[in-house]
Design a protein around this motif. Structure first.
Motif, PDB file in Angstrom:
ATOM      1  N   LEU A 265       5.479  -8.225  10.867  1.00 45.20           N
ATOM      2  CA  LEU A 265       4.593  -7.744   9.799  1.00 45.20           C
ATOM      3  C   LEU A 265       5.152  -8.175   8.453  1.00 45.20           C
ATOM      4  O   LEU A 265       6.349  -8.023   8.196  1.00 45.20           O
ATOM      5  CB  LEU A 265       4.501  -6.211   9.850  1.00 45.20           C
ATOM      6  N   GLY A 266       4.282  -8.711   7.603  1.00 44.54           N
ATOM      7  CA  GLY A 266       4.658  -9.003   6.222  1.00 44.54           C
ATOM      8  C   GLY A 266       4.318  -7.815   5.342  1.00 44.54           C
ATOM      9  O   GLY A 266       3.272  -7.189   5.519  1.00 44.54           O
ATOM     10  N   MET A 267       5.202  -7.471   4.422  1.00 47.14           N
ATOM     11  CA  MET A 267       4.987  -6.314   3.536  1.00 47.14           C
ATOM     12  C   MET A 267       5.376  -6.693   2.125  1.00 47.14           C
ATOM     13  O   MET A 267       6.416  -7.337   1.916  1.00 47.14           O
ATOM     14  CB  MET A 267       5.946  -5.204   3.941  1.00 47.14           C
ATOM     15  N   TRP A 268       4.584  -6.272   1.157  1.00 46.61           N
ATOM     16  CA  TRP A 268       4.964  -6.494  -0.238  1.00 46.61           C
ATOM     17  C   TRP A 268       6.016  -5.479  -0.654  1.00 46.61           C
ATOM     18  O   TRP A 268       5.920  -4.299  -0.320  1.00 46.61           O
ATOM     19  CB  TRP A 268       3.741  -6.347  -1.151  1.00 46.61           C
ATOM     20  N   LEU A 269       7.003  -5.960  -1.362  1.00 46.13           N
ATOM     21  CA  LEU A 269       8.001  -5.078  -1.974  1.00 46.13           C
ATOM     22  C   LEU A 269       7.646  -4.960  -3.455  1.00 46.13           C
ATOM     23  O   LEU A 269       6.996  -5.845  -4.031  1.00 46.13           O
ATOM     24  CB  LEU A 269       9.405  -5.652  -1.784  1.00 46.13           C
ATOM     25  N   MET A 270       8.109  -3.876  -4.066  1.00 44.56           N
ATOM     26  CA  MET A 270       7.719  -3.633  -5.456  1.00 44.56           C
ATOM     27  C   MET A 270       8.760  -4.236  -6.391  1.00 44.56           C
ATOM     28  O   MET A 270       9.946  -3.972  -6.226  1.00 44.56           O
ATOM     29  CB  MET A 270       7.630  -2.127  -5.682  1.00 44.56           C
ATOM     30  N   PRO A 271       8.332  -5.031  -7.363  1.00 47.85           N
ATOM     31  CA  PRO A 271       9.316  -5.522  -8.327  1.00 47.85           C
ATOM     32  C   PRO A 271       9.939  -4.327  -9.060  1.00 47.85           C
ATOM     33  O   PRO A 271       9.229  -3.370  -9.378  1.00 47.85           O
ATOM     34  CB  PRO A 271       8.484  -6.364  -9.301  1.00 47.85           C
ATOM     35  N   ASN A 272      11.230  -4.349  -9.266  1.00 47.65           N
ATOM     36  CA  ASN A 272      11.880  -3.288 -10.040  1.00 47.65           C
ATOM     37  C   ASN A 272      11.138  -3.147 -11.374  1.00 47.65           C
ATOM     38  O   ASN A 272      11.019  -4.105 -12.131  1.00 47.65           O
ATOM     39  CB  ASN A 272      13.348  -3.675 -10.266  1.00 47.65           C
ATOM     40  N   PRO A 273      10.606  -1.937 -11.663  1.00 44.74           N
ATOM     41  CA  PRO A 273       9.734  -1.797 -12.841  1.00 44.74           C
ATOM     42  C   PRO A 273      10.481  -1.816 -14.177  1.00 44.74           C
ATOM     43  O   PRO A 273       9.831  -1.793 -15.226  1.00 44.74           O
ATOM     44  CB  PRO A 273       9.059  -0.442 -12.614  1.00 44.74           C
ATOM     45  N   GLY A 274      11.816  -1.802 -14.145  1.00 48.31           N
ATOM     46  CA  GLY A 274      12.553  -1.871 -15.413  1.00 48.31           C
ATOM     47  C   GLY A 274      12.756  -0.525 -16.084  1.00 48.31           C
ATOM     48  O   GLY A 274      13.037  -0.443 -17.283  1.00 48.31           O
ATOM     49  N   GLY A 275      12.628   0.524 -15.291  1.00 46.76           N
ATOM     50  CA  GLY A 275      12.864   1.866 -15.811  1.00 46.76           C
ATOM     51  C   GLY A 275      12.117   2.876 -14.965  1.00 46.76           C
ATOM     52  O   GLY A 275      11.086   2.549 -14.361  1.00 46.76           O
ATOM     53  N   TYR A 276      12.663   4.105 -14.921  1.00 50.20           N
ATOM     54  CA  TYR A 276      12.093   5.088 -13.998  1.00 50.20           C
ATOM     55  C   TYR A 276      12.442   6.494 -14.456  1.00 50.20           C
ATOM     56  O   TYR A 276      13.560   6.738 -14.935  1.00 50.20           O
ATOM     57  CB  TYR A 276      12.668   4.843 -12.599  1.00 50.20           C
ATOM     58  N   GLN A 277      11.498   7.409 -14.301  1.00 46.54           N
ATOM     59  CA  GLN A 277      11.749   8.814 -14.613  1.00 46.54           C
ATOM     60  C   GLN A 277      10.830   9.694 -13.763  1.00 46.54           C
ATOM     61  O   GLN A 277       9.615   9.551 -13.824  1.00 46.54           O
ATOM     62  CB  GLN A 277      11.462   9.073 -16.104  1.00 46.54           C
ATOM     63  N   SER A 278      11.427  10.557 -12.960  1.00 45.07           N
ATOM     64  CA  SER A 278      10.600  11.484 -12.178  1.00 45.07           C
ATOM     65  C   SER A 278      10.426  12.786 -12.952  1.00 45.07           C
ATOM     66  O   SER A 278      11.203  13.077 -13.866  1.00 45.07           O
ATOM     67  CB  SER A 278      11.260  11.756 -10.833  1.00 45.07           C
ATOM     68  N   TYR A 279       9.437  13.545 -12.587  1.00 44.79           N
ATOM     69  CA  TYR A 279       9.200  14.832 -13.257  1.00 44.79           C
ATOM     70  C   TYR A 279       8.444  15.783 -12.329  1.00 44.79           C
ATOM     71  O   TYR A 279       7.889  15.368 -11.300  1.00 44.79           O
ATOM     72  CB  TYR A 279       8.415  14.641 -14.566  1.00 44.79           C
ATOM     73  N   LEU A 280       8.448  17.038 -12.739  1.00 46.07           N
ATOM     74  CA  LEU A 280       7.744  18.109 -12.014  1.00 46.07           C
ATOM     75  C   LEU A 280       6.910  18.895 -13.013  1.00 46.07           C
ATOM     76  O   LEU A 280       7.399  19.193 -14.112  1.00 46.07           O
ATOM     77  CB  LEU A 280       8.795  19.024 -11.367  1.00 46.07           C
ATOM     78  N   VAL A 281       5.670  19.192 -12.646  1.00 44.07           N
ATOM     79  CA  VAL A 281       4.881  20.148 -13.427  1.00 44.07           C
ATOM     80  C   VAL A 281       4.629  21.349 -12.525  1.00 44.07           C
ATOM     81  O   VAL A 281       4.043  21.199 -11.443  1.00 44.07           O
ATOM     82  CB  VAL A 281       3.526  19.557 -13.877  1.00 44.07           C
ATOM     83  N   THR A 282       5.098  22.525 -12.943  1.00 41.41           N
ATOM     84  CA  THR A 282       4.820  23.729 -12.143  1.00 41.41           C
ATOM     85  C   THR A 282       3.495  24.321 -12.592  1.00 41.41           C
ATOM     86  O   THR A 282       3.197  24.381 -13.787  1.00 41.41           O
ATOM     87  CB  THR A 282       5.940  24.785 -12.282  1.00 41.41           C
ATOM     88  N   ILE A 283       2.715  24.740 -11.608  1.00 41.68           N
ATOM     89  CA  ILE A 283       1.360  25.229 -11.869  1.00 41.68           C
ATOM     90  C   ILE A 283       1.310  26.655 -11.353  1.00 41.68           C
ATOM     91  O   ILE A 283       1.475  26.891 -10.148  1.00 41.68           O
ATOM     92  CB  ILE A 283       0.344  24.312 -11.155  1.00 41.68           C
ATOM     93  N   PRO A 284       1.134  27.639 -12.272  1.00 40.55           N
ATOM     94  CA  PRO A 284       1.464  29.011 -11.902  1.00 40.55           C
ATOM     95  C   PRO A 284       0.574  29.685 -10.861  1.00 40.55           C
ATOM     96  O   PRO A 284       1.092  30.287  -9.927  1.00 40.55           O
ATOM     97  CB  PRO A 284       1.418  29.775 -13.231  1.00 40.55           C
TER      98      PRO A 284
END
Ligand code: ADP
Length: 560
Positions: A265-284
């Motif tokens: 199987l051939g699969m595309w890999l993602m080019p390193n986007p040059g920066g990254y930040q994860s986050y969470l939004v809590t929804i009460p």
């Protein structure tokens, strides 16, 4: 360990005699070697194992009896020629083969076959090479046994992470190939695995070898004249760059299906986007789900939300952190007040939205502003970065997952109950507040009727949500297993009555779900049966997969 041939299997497929079985296994053992063949002849071989040490004999998350979906034997081919030889022998006996790659397929049946007594083909054991990682084209070509973890390790070991990332599902131990064939999802911008594949190599039930897409165009150097067998020949240079090729696009019929055995199987890999930040939004509040989903839709459509984010129910996060007994002495489903208490204790919301930002800082900052602003319309919503949360927080796990670093932490929610096992119920929903609320209400009500807590997550695709309901049950409690099975069957019908269908399912309910996709006198199923009977005249590949049965089987006899 491997058993000598000649031992009697606990299960035989329909219409296969023990004599035929023995000669079939003997022939296979002769060319594969005894190390690559195991007959399941004793109860001791039926061991649920663990995620890290998976079983190939049966479904370790058994909602039916433990040995209901049982293999007669397991064989691990070493190469394409081995598979072709097995296929040839299977055709002579109409012997059912159940191909798997890694066989974890957790919550959907593991490595177990739909038809008791099938030969499980362990494609991943020996055929596990990363054949190519192409930096310029940002793709890879893999064999069945390459796991997400393997690919990640490869990128790390070859110092390629600054160039290429991969997309991983919740757990890193599955195969890239098997997950993609099941149309599984991950959580980076490349989360739709099927969308990101390009080029497949498939052994047809006749034993012929097929390459799809641009792979159908031969290499102009004519590698056959160099003595190379088809499977060893180089691919067309655009096969992993353009998935569609020319003419009918047939790749799809090899997914969730039973028409072939996929070897590359051939699969595309993602080019390193040059920066990254994860986050969470809590929804009460519980009812805030409606507003949250309506906020998400335009953001996702315009790709301000760049990845596949998730809205997780509080109990999914709570279960990753600790078992139910750590929160309550109750065995019945927890009440709304109790859920609020847990949320407070964990500093989370009743729903928790996990997303990530990709790109250089100015890009991330701009998108972050838009996203924060949109969610601030929900009273009491709060925004977190990983460093704002405890060391064992789910955000710190998702921080890895959403940048394609495989983890195993999400395994823990299965231990919500003692002897925890699980089934996934996965209907598709519109990205619309009203639909999400209704689908949540329908599923929660039935979970509670079954005496189980609702545990679930919405994963947000481009224009729809995969609502993944995690049905956790105690697999040593026969009554609870019955309830879990009742629950999924009831949910399938409830959802169909609302116009919702599932994207993927467990062995035990494949027929039922196919039965709900019945528009215009079930033409979809009938067309699939026509293809099945034409392509696999002896009905050898995965009979019953996705509710598609070859003509050799009377499907009425297989209703569960
Ligand atoms: P995972 O790698 O996630 O553990 P599996 O190996 O269990 O997944 O594969 C999931 C399903 O995909 C299998 O039950 C089977 O239907 C299909 N599948 C996996 N590998 C192959 C293959 N090489 N050829 C055909 N079908 C496959």
């Amino acid at each position: 360990g491997s058993r000598p041939h000649g031992s009697t299997p606990l299960a035989l497929p329909p219409k296969v005699t023990i004599e035929d079985f023995n000669s079939f296994i003997q022939s296979i053992t002769e060319f594969l070697g005894a190390d690559n063949v195991e007959v399941i002849s004793t109860k001791e071989q039926i061991d649920d194992g663990t995620y890290m040490k998976p079983t190939y004999t049966h479904d370790p998350h058994h909602v039916m009896e433990q040995d209901y979906f049982l293999a007669s034997a397991i064989a691990a081919p070493r190469n394409v020629a081995d598979v072709q030889a097995i296929v040839k022998l299977a055709n002579d006996l109409s012997f059912p083969l159940w191909p798997i790659s890694i066989g974890r397929n957790s919550g959907y049946g593991g490595a177990a076959p739909r038809v008791r007594g099938s030969l499980v083909l362990n494609m991943g054991k020996n055929m596990n090479k990363i054949l190519e990682v192409n930096v310029e084209g940002a793709y890879c070509l893999v064999e069945p046994g390459v796991t997400y973890k393997d690919m990640y390790d490869y990128l790390v070991e070859h110092n390629l992470q600054d160039k290429l990332w991969l997309d991983v599902p919740d757990l890193g131990g599955g195969s890239i190939l098997g997950n993609t064939l099941e149309r599984g999802v991950g959580y980076t911008p490349y989360g739709d695995h099927w969308m990101m594949h390009s080029g497949m190599e498939v052994i047809l039930p006749t034993g012929e070898l097929l390459r799809t897409g641009m792979g159908a165009l031969p290499d102009p150097r004519r590698p056959e004249t160099m003595g190379l067998k088809p499977e060893d020949q180089p691919w067309n240079k655009t096969a992993q760059l353009f998935p569609y090729g020319f003419g009918p696009y047939i790749d799809g019929i090899f997914t969730q299906s039973n028409l072939g055995i996929v070897t590359k199987l051939g699969m595309w890999l993602m080019p390193n986007p040059g920066g990254y930040q994860s986050y969470l939004v809590t929804i009460p509040r519980e009812e805030d789900l409606k507003q949250a989903v309506d906020i998400i839709r335009p953001l996702r459509l315009t790709m301000a939300l760049q990845n596949v984010p998730t809205i997780r129910h509080i109990l999914l996060d709570a279960a990753v952190m600790a078992p139910k007994t750590a929160y309550s002495s109750k065995t019945e489903p927890l009440s709304g007040e109790e859920l609020d208490e847990i949320a407070k204790k964990l500093n989370l919301g009743r729903w928790n939205f996990y997303g990530a930002l990709y790109g250089p800082e100015p890009v991330r900052n701009a998108l972050c502003g838009v996203i924060k602003d949109a969610f601030s319309a929900i009273p009491g919503a709060r925004f977190f970065f990983p460093e704002d949360t405890p060391k064992d927080s789910v955000l710190r796990i998702r921080h890895k997952t959403m940048q394609g670093i495989p983890t195993y932490d999400e395994l823990k929610w299965i231990d919500w109950l003692p002897n925890g096992a699980h089934l996934f119920f996965s209907p598709i929903a519109k990205v619309a507040g009203e639909d999400a609320m209704l689908q949540y209400a329908v599923t929660k009500k039935r979970c509670n009727e079954a005496g189980l807590d609702f545990i679930g997550t919405f994963t947000i695709g481009m224009r729809e949500m995969h609502h993944i309901v995690c049905i956790v049950f105690n697999k040593k409690d026969p009554e609870q297993k019955k309830k879990a099975h009742w629950l999924i069957k009831t949910l399938i019908d409830d959802c169909a009555a609302n116009g919702w269908g599932e994207y993927r399912t467990h062995l035990a309910v494949m027929d039922q779900i196919m039965g709900t996709y019945n528009w215009n006198k079930s033409i979809f199923l009938k067309f699939n049966e026509v293809i099945k009977n034409a392509v696999d005249p002896n009905g050898i590949i995965a009979p019953g997969k996705s509710g598609i049965w070859p003509r050799q089987y009377n499907k009425d006899e297989w209703v569960l």
